[in-house]
Design a protein around this motif. Structure first.
Motif, PDB file in Angstrom:
ATOM      1  N   ARG A 248      -5.668  -4.263   5.582  1.00 50.41           N
ATOM      2  CA  ARG A 248      -4.302  -3.484   5.209  1.00 50.41           C
ATOM      3  C   ARG A 248      -4.640  -2.078   5.490  1.00 50.41           C
ATOM      4  O   ARG A 248      -3.843  -1.309   5.742  1.00 50.41           O
ATOM      5  CB  ARG A 248      -4.032  -3.857   3.934  1.00 50.41           C
ATOM      6  CG  ARG A 248      -3.726  -5.220   3.276  1.00 50.41           C
ATOM      7  CD  ARG A 248      -2.117  -5.151   3.318  1.00 50.41           C
ATOM      8  NE  ARG A 248      -1.676  -6.431   2.696  1.00 50.41           N
ATOM      9  CZ  ARG A 248      -1.293  -6.308   1.107  1.00 50.41           C
ATOM     10  NH1 ARG A 248      -1.106  -5.009   0.653  1.00 50.41           N
ATOM     11  NH2 ARG A 248      -1.059  -7.501   0.642  1.00 50.41           N
TER      12      ARG A 248
ATOM     13  N   ARG B  90      -3.598   5.813  -4.507  1.00 50.69           N
ATOM     14  CA  ARG B  90      -2.681   4.910  -4.690  1.00 50.69           C
ATOM     15  C   ARG B  90      -2.954   3.912  -5.988  1.00 50.69           C
ATOM     16  O   ARG B  90      -4.042   3.149  -6.261  1.00 50.69           O
ATOM     17  CB  ARG B  90      -2.450   3.841  -3.562  1.00 50.69           C
ATOM     18  CG  ARG B  90      -1.233   2.959  -3.350  1.00 50.69           C
ATOM     19  CD  ARG B  90      -0.845   1.928  -4.714  1.00 50.69           C
ATOM     20  NE  ARG B  90       0.343   1.493  -4.245  1.00 50.69           N
ATOM     21  CZ  ARG B  90       1.071   0.608  -5.369  1.00 50.69           C
ATOM     22  NH1 ARG B  90       0.590   0.839  -6.438  1.00 50.69           N
ATOM     23  NH2 ARG B  90       2.024  -0.017  -5.076  1.00 50.69           N
TER      24      ARG B  90
ATOM     25  N   TRP C  31      -3.539  -0.590  -6.974  1.00 49.73           N
ATOM     26  CA  TRP C  31      -3.328  -1.152  -5.640  1.00 49.73           C
ATOM     27  C   TRP C  31      -3.625  -2.677  -5.894  1.00 49.73           C
ATOM     28  O   TRP C  31      -3.190  -3.639  -5.214  1.00 49.73           O
ATOM     29  CB  TRP C  31      -4.005  -0.646  -4.422  1.00 49.73           C
ATOM     30  CG  TRP C  31      -4.064  -1.113  -3.092  1.00 49.73           C
ATOM     31  CD1 TRP C  31      -2.677  -1.356  -2.682  1.00 49.73           C
ATOM     32  CD2 TRP C  31      -4.719  -1.186  -2.058  1.00 49.73           C
ATOM     33  NE1 TRP C  31      -2.699  -1.832  -1.458  1.00 49.73           N
ATOM     34  CE2 TRP C  31      -4.087  -1.840  -0.836  1.00 49.73           C
ATOM     35  CE3 TRP C  31      -6.099  -1.070  -1.895  1.00 49.73           C
ATOM     36  CZ2 TRP C  31      -4.625  -2.131   0.263  1.00 49.73           C
ATOM     37  CZ3 TRP C  31      -6.694  -1.402  -0.838  1.00 49.73           C
ATOM     38  CH2 TRP C  31      -6.153  -1.828   0.301  1.00 49.73           C
TER      39      TRP C  31
ATOM     40  N   LEU D 295       0.887  -1.288   0.085  1.00 50.74           N
ATOM     41  CA  LEU D 295      -0.093  -0.094   0.116  1.00 50.74           C
ATOM     42  C   LEU D 295       0.851   1.279   0.016  1.00 50.74           C
ATOM     43  O   LEU D 295       0.645   2.056  -0.885  1.00 50.74           O
ATOM     44  CB  LEU D 295      -0.922   0.001   1.183  1.00 50.74           C
ATOM     45  CG  LEU D 295      -1.687   1.155   1.376  1.00 50.74           C
ATOM     46  CD1 LEU D 295      -2.730   1.353   0.256  1.00 50.74           C
ATOM     47  CD2 LEU D 295      -2.574   1.066   2.887  1.00 50.74           C
TER      48      LEU D 295
END
Length: 209
Positions: free
Chosen positions: A97, A39, A42, A21
């Motif tokens: 996460r 991001r 991902w 991440l």
């Protein structure tokens, strides 16, 4: 229900998986204490995850009252709570996460998942902030995993001001944090361009809607 969209050239995984991440995560500071983290890619194998959710989630069509008449919500919906069986293990992993990464800043963990299926460019969501529950008065976060065809997520300051936007592709992550839900609004605008279906997975902490 069948789905047709242009698959990603970046998918390399044999099955959906999450890449690290923090690598490639970029924060964009807004005004009034709001921020957005992005991001790209991902989720590796995002096209397979899109297909699984598209075909196996029990999507529902909702209606709402607008201008003294009832109209169809321009997208299909699904929701998974803390005690629900989530529709793919990679979404459970995404919840954990994200919690591991943001817990110290958020002051909690992500708990629920709301899913939206945008069937084509005419499906959309109007300008709004997620201000149900404690997000009305406190900083919070909403994490969005985008799957399927790219769509533009637009943001603007609440009350007016210069807007900005991010085009989210399949597997991209966008996290709205700080005061974003109170001081900014976001939308998925309609588009006349030919676009395929898209699924948005929105992960939220407990008490935020």
């Amino acid at each position: 229900m069948s789905a047709q969209f242009q698959g990603s050239l970046f998918d390399t995984a044999d099955e959906p998986t999450l890449v690290p991440l923090a690598d490639g995560l970029v924060r964009h500071d807004l005004t009034h204490g709001a921020w957005v983290d992005v991001r790209p890619r991902w989720v590796d194998g995002a096209d397979d995850l899109f297909a699984h959710l598209h075909d196996h989630v029990s999507w529902r069509a909702d209606e709402r009252e607008m201008y003294e008449r009832v109209v169809a919500v321009p997208r299909l919906l699904a929701w998974f709570g803390e005690r629900s069986a989530w529709p793919h293990p990679v979404l459970d992993e995404a919840r954990e996460r994200l919690g591991d990464h943001y817990e110290s800043e958020l002051g909690g963990r992500f708990a629920t998942a709301g899913l939206c299926l945008y069937r084509d460019g005419q499906d959309s969501v109007a300008w709004h902030g997620d201000r149900i529950g404690r997000s009305r008065t406190h900083d919070t976060m909403v994490a969005i995993v985008s799957l399927g065809s790219p769509r533009r997520l637009a943001l603007r300051p609440r009350g007016g001001g210069e807007s900005l936007s991010f085009t989210l592709g399949s597997g991209d992550l966008l996290v709205m944090g700080g005061s974003c839900q109170r001081t900014w609004e976001h939308a998925i605008p309609k588009t006349a361009k030919p676009v395929g279906p898209r699924i948005s997975v929105q992960l939220r902490p407990r008490g935020v809607g």
